[in-house]
Design a protein around this motif. Structure first.
Motif, PDB file in Angstrom:
ATOM      1  N   LEU A  24      10.176   1.578  -8.003  1.00 26.00           N
ATOM      2  CA  LEU A  24      10.009   2.133  -9.347  1.00 26.00           C
ATOM      3  C   LEU A  24       9.172   1.201 -10.219  1.00 26.00           C
ATOM      4  CD1 LEU A  24      10.866   4.322 -11.452  1.00 26.00           C
ATOM      5  CD2 LEU A  24      12.785   2.819 -12.022  1.00 26.00           C
ATOM      6  N   ALA A  81      14.866   8.572 -20.883  1.00 26.52           N
ATOM      7  CA  ALA A  81      13.495   8.623 -20.363  1.00 26.52           C
ATOM      8  C   ALA A  81      12.585   9.420 -21.286  1.00 26.52           C
ATOM      9  CB  ALA A  81      13.488   9.228 -18.959  1.00 26.52           C
ATOM     10  N   GLY A 118      10.648  12.811 -10.710  1.00 28.08           N
ATOM     11  CA  GLY A 118      11.182  12.571  -9.372  1.00 28.08           C
ATOM     12  C   GLY A 118      12.530  13.199  -9.125  1.00 28.08           C
ATOM     13  N   LEU A 132       7.300   4.614 -15.853  1.00 29.54           N
ATOM     14  CA  LEU A 132       8.702   4.635 -15.413  1.00 29.54           C
ATOM     15  C   LEU A 132       9.402   5.906 -15.881  1.00 29.54           C
ATOM     16  CD1 LEU A 132       9.997   0.970 -15.907  1.00 29.54           C
ATOM     17  CD2 LEU A 132       8.792   1.980 -13.981  1.00 29.54           C
ATOM     18  N   GLY A 145       9.994   8.599  -7.395  1.00 30.25           N
ATOM     19  CA  GLY A 145      11.023   9.055  -8.337  1.00 30.25           C
ATOM     20  C   GLY A 145      12.182   9.739  -7.646  1.00 30.25           C
ATOM     21  N   THR A 197       8.263   8.893 -13.815  1.00 34.44           N
ATOM     22  CA  THR A 197       8.787   8.818 -12.452  1.00 34.44           C
ATOM     23  C   THR A 197      10.259   9.219 -12.404  1.00 34.44           C
ATOM     24  OG1 THR A 197       7.243   7.008 -12.025  1.00 34.44           O
ATOM     25  CG2 THR A 197       9.008   7.325 -10.439  1.00 34.44           C
ATOM     26  N   ILE A 198      11.044   8.702 -13.330  1.00 37.14           N
ATOM     27  CA  ILE A 198      12.479   9.017 -13.341  1.00 37.14           C
ATOM     28  C   ILE A 198      12.709  10.500 -13.595  1.00 37.14           C
ATOM     29  CG2 ILE A 198      14.612   8.650 -14.653  1.00 37.14           C
ATOM     30  CD1 ILE A 198      13.655   5.732 -15.078  1.00 37.14           C
ATOM     31  N   TRP A 199      11.948  11.074 -14.510  1.00 35.12           N
ATOM     32  CA  TRP A 199      12.159  12.481 -14.875  1.00 35.12           C
ATOM     33  C   TRP A 199      11.650  13.421 -13.787  1.00 35.12           C
ATOM     34  CZ3 TRP A 199       9.947  14.975 -20.009  1.00 35.12           C
ATOM     35  CH2 TRP A 199      10.487  16.243 -20.165  1.00 35.12           C
ATOM     36  N   PHE A 249       5.145   9.725  -8.413  1.00 39.89           N
ATOM     37  CA  PHE A 249       6.145  10.305  -9.307  1.00 39.89           C
ATOM     38  C   PHE A 249       7.203  11.127  -8.565  1.00 39.89           C
ATOM     39  CE2 PHE A 249       2.309  10.202 -12.259  1.00 39.89           C
ATOM     40  CZ  PHE A 249       2.635   8.949 -12.738  1.00 39.89           C
ATOM     41  N   PHE A 268      14.353   7.028  -6.105  1.00 42.94           N
ATOM     42  CA  PHE A 268      15.149   6.366  -7.147  1.00 42.94           C
ATOM     43  C   PHE A 268      16.340   7.238  -7.550  1.00 42.94           C
ATOM     44  CE2 PHE A 268      16.228   5.734 -11.605  1.00 42.94           C
ATOM     45  CZ  PHE A 268      16.492   4.375 -11.637  1.00 42.94           C
TER      46      PHE A 268
END
Length: 522
Positions: free
Chosen positions: A244, A312, A282, A275, A150, A278-280, A146, A153
């Motif tokens: 990701l 997200a 990271g 996902l 993340g 990970t986006i948040w 994460f 990304f």
């Protein structure tokens, strides 16, 4: 590029070839746990709700000796343990550790007595040090997936810059070895082996044979892709996307949530949930670095992330709700089970995280646009750092799910049932849980023709002469279900209890039936 192609092939092929799996639960034992037997059984059979693989099966006989001459065989959902012919009298214990299809161990003990019970105890639980190592490895893996993946990304697709990549690099450096350690300690847990056995092939072989083995390989591949994406190459953004996707695949391949039925819903849900997390999460460390030394590019980056984060969060909320409904089955499980308590703590932390995210989006981020606002950036930095601390707490909490089954897999114990009949009446008696301790009795009274028997009052009398327990008389109460109930009866010993039920039909007629009840050990 050959390495890139090989890793991509591994991630995609392994990610999409995982078979269906779930979490095993013991549904039946023959002879029943707690049984009092006149002679030793030929075998003890354990039946689960799905096919399982034997891990470690141990027999302790009535003399307290660990036996190595019990033969174990497996066939689908059933594990059979053939008993040696020279079992002594007393309480014997069969402890089992089997591997469910989601890669998690399922452990427990079955107790039966040959003749009089003795004080034989099940073997001690798994070493606490191993449990701590499993938890630490899981947390380290989450950091790599994460925070590490993340963060990369975010750098390639949101910030368009590798500024602030120190924390993601460290997270990846922690995550890759943590994934390898997770595989090894899983094997130790499955086989009940000490940490020194990591130097042997057995734990690695058995762990890789579970669904967790390929999933951890995909996780390692995803983190390696993320490391490669930090290089300034034309394919860096493509690698970040592959990494990701690898995070989502690794989570969707194994575990309680991903393998819960219906898998057509839960696997995509855990993939999208992964996902979103990970986006948040990271993005938090790189954002702190950006707002610490703001430039003209800082505000556009923060605004871009703010829009992506809103999407997200929406995905997280929807998928999280769906998975919680599947796993819990009923709201009361939030407070009645360990799994539900962990989820409750997570929800409380997520609520705080959402509050901070809303503060950042609607108040602190717009403050960056005000050229003369000198307090906006420090406030935003502090808020993001607090978000990061809460996110780490969430990862630490949810790693505890590794040690507790979801409520959907918990199968309630079947009450002990006896049927007493004569020419005049038939009484059906249910005893729950049917073991020494506090028990509840449900009495169904019927005539000889199987029609309901109407009684004015009912009395239950219990005795255990072999232990010196004289008759104990308890009055029953008629419930709204039409059955007679006697609740919280203290039965201190396992053994063959004498049961007598007196039903007063009229002032001048009483129906009395008697039988024996084999009460098991707790």
């Amino acid at each position: 590029m050959r390495l890139l192609a090989a890793l991509a092939t591994l991630l995609c092929v392994v990610g999409f070839t995982t078979g269906a799996s779930a979490h095993a639960a013991l549904v039946a034992v023959e002879p029943a746990s707690g049984s009092m037997l006149a002679s030793a059984p030929v075998a003890v059979e354990l039946r689960f709700n799905e096919a399982v693989t034997p891990g470690a099966i141990q027999l302790i006989d009535g003399a307290g000796r660990a036996r190595d001459d019990a033969r174990v065989s497996a066939s689908g959902e059933t594990i059979s343990v053939a008993m040696p012919p020279d079992l002594p009298q007393g309480t014997a214990v069969v402890s089992y550790r089997v591997i469910s299809q989601d890669g998690h161990p399922v452990a427990g003990s079955v107790i039966f007595s040959i003749g009089m019970p003795t004080g034989t105890q099940p073997p001690a639980n798994a070493d606490r040090g191993l449990s701590m190592l499993i938890w630490l490895a899981r947390v380290g893996l989450y950091l790599g997936l994460f925070v590490g993946v993340g963060g990369v990304f975010f750098a390639r697709w949101v910030a368009w810059s590798t500024t602030g990549m120190t924390v993601p690099r460290v997270a990846l450096a922690i995550g890759i070895p943590s994934a390898a350690v997770s595989l090894g300690v899983l094997g130790l847990d499955l086989l009940g082996l000490p940490p020194a056995a990591l130097a042997t092939a057995a734990p690695w072989k058995v762990a890789f044979a579970t669904s967790a083995g390929p999933a951890l390989l995909v996780a390692i591949a995803a983190m390696l892709f993320a490391l490669m994406a930090l290089r300034s190459a034309w394919y860096a953004r493509a690698l970040a996307i592959i990494a990701l996707v690898g995070v989502g695949l690794s989570l969707a391949m194994t575990g309680h949530a991903a393998t819960a039925p219906p898998e057509a819903l839960t696997r995509p849900a855990i993939f999208l949930h992964g996902l979103g997390v990970t986006i948040w999460i990271g993005a938090l460390a790189p954002l702190v670095a950006l707002v610490s030394e703001p430039t003209t590019a800082t505000l556009p980056v923060v605004n871009r992330f703010s829009r992506i984060a809103a999407l997200a969060v929406g995905v997280l909320a929807l998928t999280g709700l769906a998975l919680a409904i599947v796993q819990l089955e009923k709201p009361v499980a939030l407070v009645e089970t360990r799994y539900g308590l962990i989820l409750s703590i997570k929800l409380a932390l997520v609520t705080g995280l959402l509050a901070l995210a809303a503060l950042n989006r609607f108040r602190l981020t717009p403050a960056l646009a005000l050229a003369r606002n000198e307090t906006g950036t420090p406030a935003l930095k502090r808020s993001i750092m607090l978000e990061g601390a809460i996110a780490l707490a969430i990862l630490a909490v949810v790693a505890g799910w590794r040690f507790t089954p979801p409520p959907r897999t918990i199968i309630p114990e079947t009450p002990l049932a006896i049927h007493i009949h004569s020419d005049k009446a038939m009484f059906q008696v249910l005893v729950s849980p049917g073991k020494a301790g506090l028990d509840d009795f449900v009495l169904q009274l019927m005539t000889g023709e199987a029609t309901p028997l109407i009684a004015k009052e009912v009395t239950l009398t219990l005795s255990l002469p072999e232990r010196g327990i004289e008759p104990m008389e308890r009055g029953a109460s008629l419930g709204p279900d039409g059955y007679w109930h006697v609740r919280k009866v203290e039965l201190p010993f396992a053994g063959r209890w004498h049961v007598r039920i007196d039903a007063l039909v009229t002032d001048f007629e009483k129906v009395t039936l008697e039988d024996e009840l084999d009460l098991g050990l707790p």
